[in-house]
Design an enzyme around this catalytic site. Structure first.
Site, PDB file in Angstrom:
ATOM      1  CG  ASP A  21      49.671  25.007  19.412  1.00 46.53           C
ATOM      2  OD1 ASP A  21      50.388  25.842  18.825  1.00 46.53           O
ATOM      3  OD2 ASP A  21      49.803  23.762  19.292  1.00 46.53           O
ATOM      4  CG  ASP A  25      49.913  22.964  15.136  1.00 47.62           C
ATOM      5  OD1 ASP A  25      49.371  21.946  14.663  1.00 47.62           O
ATOM      6  OD2 ASP A  25      49.442  23.593  16.119  1.00 47.62           O
ATOM      7  CG  ASP A  29      47.351  20.332  20.259  1.00 48.80           C
ATOM      8  OD1 ASP A  29      48.265  21.024  19.768  1.00 48.80           O
ATOM      9  OD2 ASP A  29      47.250  20.088  21.486  1.00 48.80           O
ATOM     10  CG  ASP A  98      29.551  18.917  17.081  1.00 47.58           C
ATOM     11  OD1 ASP A  98      29.880  20.064  17.458  1.00 47.58           O
ATOM     12  OD2 ASP A  98      28.476  18.663  16.502  1.00 47.58           O
ATOM     13  CG  ASP A 199      26.300  20.297  12.614  1.00 46.50           C
ATOM     14  OD1 ASP A 199      26.530  21.328  13.264  1.00 46.50           O
ATOM     15  OD2 ASP A 199      26.329  20.247  11.375  1.00 46.50           O
ATOM     16  CD  GLU A 245      23.273  23.751  15.018  1.00 42.03           C
ATOM     17  OE1 GLU A 245      23.629  22.895  14.209  1.00 42.03           O
ATOM     18  OE2 GLU A 245      23.760  24.886  15.046  1.00 42.03           O
ATOM     19  CG  HIS A 319      31.048  26.530  17.155  1.00 48.03           C
ATOM     20  ND1 HIS A 319      30.063  25.846  17.845  1.00 48.03           N
ATOM     21  CD2 HIS A 319      30.923  26.138  15.878  1.00 48.03           C
ATOM     22  CE1 HIS A 319      29.395  25.080  17.029  1.00 48.03           C
ATOM     23  NE2 HIS A 319      29.887  25.241  15.817  1.00 48.03           N
ATOM     24  CG  ASP A 320      27.812  28.035  14.702  1.00 50.06           C
ATOM     25  OD1 ASP A 320      27.000  27.108  14.866  1.00 50.06           O
ATOM     26  OD2 ASP A 320      28.917  27.892  14.145  1.00 50.06           O
TER      27      ASP A 320
HETATM   28  O1  TEU Z   1      25.479  25.298  12.476  1.00 52.57           O
HETATM   29  C1  TEU Z   1      24.233  25.368  11.805  1.00 52.57           C
HETATM   30  C2  TEU Z   1      24.011  26.769  11.387  1.00 52.57           C
HETATM   31  O2  TEU Z   1      23.230  27.063  10.531  1.00 52.57           O
HETATM   32  C3  TEU Z   1      24.900  27.755  12.058  1.00 52.57           C
HETATM   33  O3  TEU Z   1      26.059  27.681  11.315  1.00 52.57           O
HETATM   34  C4  TEU Z   1      24.344  29.116  12.097  1.00 52.57           C
HETATM   35  O4  TEU Z   1      23.005  29.021  12.328  1.00 52.57           O
HETATM   36  C5  TEU Z   1      24.722  29.778  10.788  1.00 52.57           C
HETATM   37  O5  TEU Z   1      25.943  30.363  11.116  1.00 52.57           O
HETATM   38  C6  TEU Z   1      23.672  30.657  10.257  1.00 52.57           C
HETATM   39  O6  TEU Z   1      23.928  31.992  10.598  1.00 52.57           O
HETATM   40  C7  TEU Z   1      26.087  24.030  12.521  1.00 52.57           C
HETATM   41  C8  TEU Z   1      27.449  24.216  13.161  1.00 52.57           C
HETATM   42  O7  TEU Z   1      27.286  24.684  14.504  1.00 52.57           O
HETATM   43  C9  TEU Z   1      28.231  25.201  12.328  1.00 52.57           C
HETATM   44  O8  TEU Z   1      29.487  25.524  12.923  1.00 52.57           O
HETATM   45  C10 TEU Z   1      28.437  24.596  10.953  1.00 52.57           C
HETATM   46  O9  TEU Z   1      29.054  25.579  10.124  1.00 52.57           O
HETATM   47  C11 TEU Z   1      27.108  24.165  10.319  1.00 52.57           C
HETATM   48  O10 TEU Z   1      26.228  23.498  11.212  1.00 52.57           O
HETATM   49  C12 TEU Z   1      27.365  23.187   9.182  1.00 52.57           C
HETATM   50  O11 TEU Z   1      27.843  21.975   9.733  1.00 52.57           O
END
Ligand code: TEU
Length: 545
Positions: A21, A25, A29, A98, A199, A245, A319-320
């Site tokens: 940041d 905020d 960023d 992305d 994505d 992805e 990030h997922d």
């Molecule tokens: O993720 C696709 C997706 O399905 C993942 O979110 C993950 O497999 C899911 O959490 C199921 O457990 C992409 C992006 O990486 C994710 O951050 C987005 O939320 C999603 O697509 C929708 O755009």
């Protein structure tokens, strides 16, 4: 096999809202990222994958885009983006953006028009269907719980959303939609970016008739036609990197998406290794231990079946996903650094482009002691809690909270841990970050590692440097050793008469293994010395002959 720059590159994924940041905020960023570019360069990465920074209502943290060609004001301006790009290029870093074109935000101008009337010119930009017997047109579920169909009173139809109801799916059958997207992509590439992460790109094709089709049934048929068209009209005109992805992809189908001669994408993210510890009924919310021989078998299949035909991506986290060292290693203080280095090595010495998720190079861990769902920010987690705990009572609160601790997406989204100052240097003291910090930041932070030759950061930095020095790391053929071994992962890479051997102990025990003392010189290891056939807890050794 024709060689490409992205085969020799290491990618560093930045989740900007949690990276740095700069304007107090509590949200990361672009100017904060600009300030930290030298850190990424020092790590030895070559490419930054920047998750979405476009204008968005933030229903899904930016994966719900309301304007593909303007910057989310909280992240900065387009001028700020251009400055980040210029500084990155000046440092020899590329930036991959992305691309989220399976869906937009429901606040995108296209959807605002589309939902106005069934005969609106934008109606067919999205997927609208009449009710069937007064219900949803087909039994499709959203990834974020509930139905994938939302009824719109104004026009008496349902629209499709594979994710949140604020993320309506685009209709890729519509030529005008594809024209709009290819135009947007071209303008971003002409701005100077170096590629796209795409994505859920294998979800963009949908059946015309939804009855009697399961979600994903016919993706193979149309998605390749769309990607070949995208490649022909946009991607092929630039020397860029693309990574799709593609949830559900197999080594066979990956060869269609990323084959050297299929003219679609550079590579894909596969998820077979990430499904090993998930529950068949409750997915990530009921976590299971991982059997090493199954992990080795899956990763070996990808290495062997793509060899010479398509290029692998290599990742443990993003990030997922939960933090790698907590999911795959051992994040207790005694073993955290050892196992973080071991995991890095066992992945990065395979064939493919490695992806480092921000903080992975520090051994950042999951967040424990999640006391309440109120501590969570992720829409997938919040919707799942509402569905599984509050509505259907299929999971008890404490079971769901355990699932969130072990495998929830917020684990990877806590602020980057820069130093021991207040808020870990992510934002100023006295500012409340958008999501809570991991309380172990005084012990796990960049400042304590960048100058320490024995840190996880330095281990990753050394790996990135060795990659540049030894082509065998990029181009060598992979062979698994001792496939049945449930404690040790050992493999070789061979190229032009050279042999690189990697031996990794996935346990907290001291083991004896003959393959732990191969011929050759020790190239990298996570202990100070070499104990020959004795493999110490989470020990990894890399030899070159
Ligand atoms: O993720 C696709 C997706 O399905 C993942 O979110 C993950 O497999 C899911 O959490 C199921 O457990 C992409 C992006 O990486 C994710 O951050 C987005 O939320 C999603 O697509 C929708 O755009």
């Amino acid at each position: 096999m024709q060689k490409h720059w992205w085969q020799e590159a290491v990618v560093y994924q930045v989740y900007p809202r949690s990276f740095q940041d700069s304007d107090d905020d509590g949200l990361g960023d672009l100017n904060g990222l600009r300030r930290r570019l030298p850190y990424i360069k020092r790590l030895g990465a070559d490419v930054i994958w920047l998750t979405p920074v476009y204008r968005s209502p933030d229903d899904d943290n930016g994966y719900d885009i309301s304007d593909y060609e303007s910057i989310q004001p909280a992240f900065g301006t387009m001028a700020d983006f251009d400055a980040v790009l210029a500084d990155a290029h000046a440092l020899g870093l590329k930036i991959v953006m992305d691309l989220v074109v399976n869906h937009t935000s429901d606040e995108h101008a296209w959807f605002a028009e589309s939902r106005k009337a069934v005969d609106n010119p934008y109606r067919d930009y999205y997927i609208w269907r009449d009710p069937v017997d007064g219900h949803e047109p087909a039994p499709w579920s959203s990834t974020f719980s509930g139905s994938a169909w939302e009824f719109d009173e104004a026009t008496g139809q349902y629209y499709l959303h594979l994710f949140s109801k604020k993320q309506p799916d685009l209709n890729w059958r519509n030529d005008t939609v594809r024209d709009e997207i290819y135009g947007m992509m071209t303008r971003w590439l002409d701005r100077g970016i170096d590629g796209f992460r795409m994505d859920v790109i294998n979800s963009i094709s949908k059946p015309e008739d939804f009855t009697n089709t399961r979600r994903g049934d016919d993706r193979q048929a149309q998605v390749h036609a769309y990607l070949r068209e995208m490649n022909d009209r946009v991607l092929s005109k630039y020397d860029i990197m693309t990574v799709g992805e593609t949830g559900g992809v197999t080594p066979e189908s990956a060869q269609l998406y990323a084959g050297y001669d299929t003219h679609e994408l550079s590579m894909v993210f596969q998820f077979q290794h990430l499904s090993l510890d998930l529950d068949r009924e409750f997915g990530r919310w009921r976590h299971h231990p991982i059997q090493l021989s199954r992990l080795k078998a899956i990763m070996t299949r990808w290495q062997v079946e793509l060899a010479g035909k398509a290029w692998n991506s290599l990742f443990w986290s993003n990030h997922d996903q939960p933090r790698a060292v907590s999911r795959w290693g051992n994040d207790r203080p005694l073993y955290r650094e050892l196992s973080a280095k071991m995991l890095g090595a066992v992945l990065h010495y395979q064939q493919g482009t490695p992806y480092i998720y921000q903080g992975e190079e520090l051994g950042m861990t999951n967040v424990y002691n999640v006391q309440s769902i109120d501590d969570c920010r992720d829409i997938e987690t919040l919707n799942a809690w509402q569905d599984l705990v509050e509505t259907r009572h299929l999971l008890a609160p404490d079971e769901m909270l355990l699932g969130i601790e072990l495998c929830g997406r917020d684990n990877a989204r806590t602020p980057m841990q820069w130093d021991t100052s207040a808020n870990a240097g992510f934002t100023s003291a006295g500012v409340t970050p958008w999501i809570g910090l991991n309380d172990n930041y005084p012990k796990i932070n960049a400042a304590s590692q960048v100058d320490d030759p024995n840190s996880v950061f330095s281990f990753y930095r050394e790996m990135n440097a060795l990659r540049k020095q030894y082509p065998i790391i990029t181009y060598g053929d992979y062979t698994l050793l001792a496939p049945e071994d449930e404690q040790v992962w050992a493999y070789t890479r061979t190229l032009d008469g050279q042999v690189l051997t990697v031996v990794a102990n996935f346990t907290d025990e001291t083991l004896t293994r003959p393959e732990a003392a191969p011929a050759g010189t020790l190239l990298q290891q996570n202990y100070g010395d070499d104990a020959g056939e004795r493999l110490r807890p989470y020990e990894v050794k890399v030899y070159l002959k």
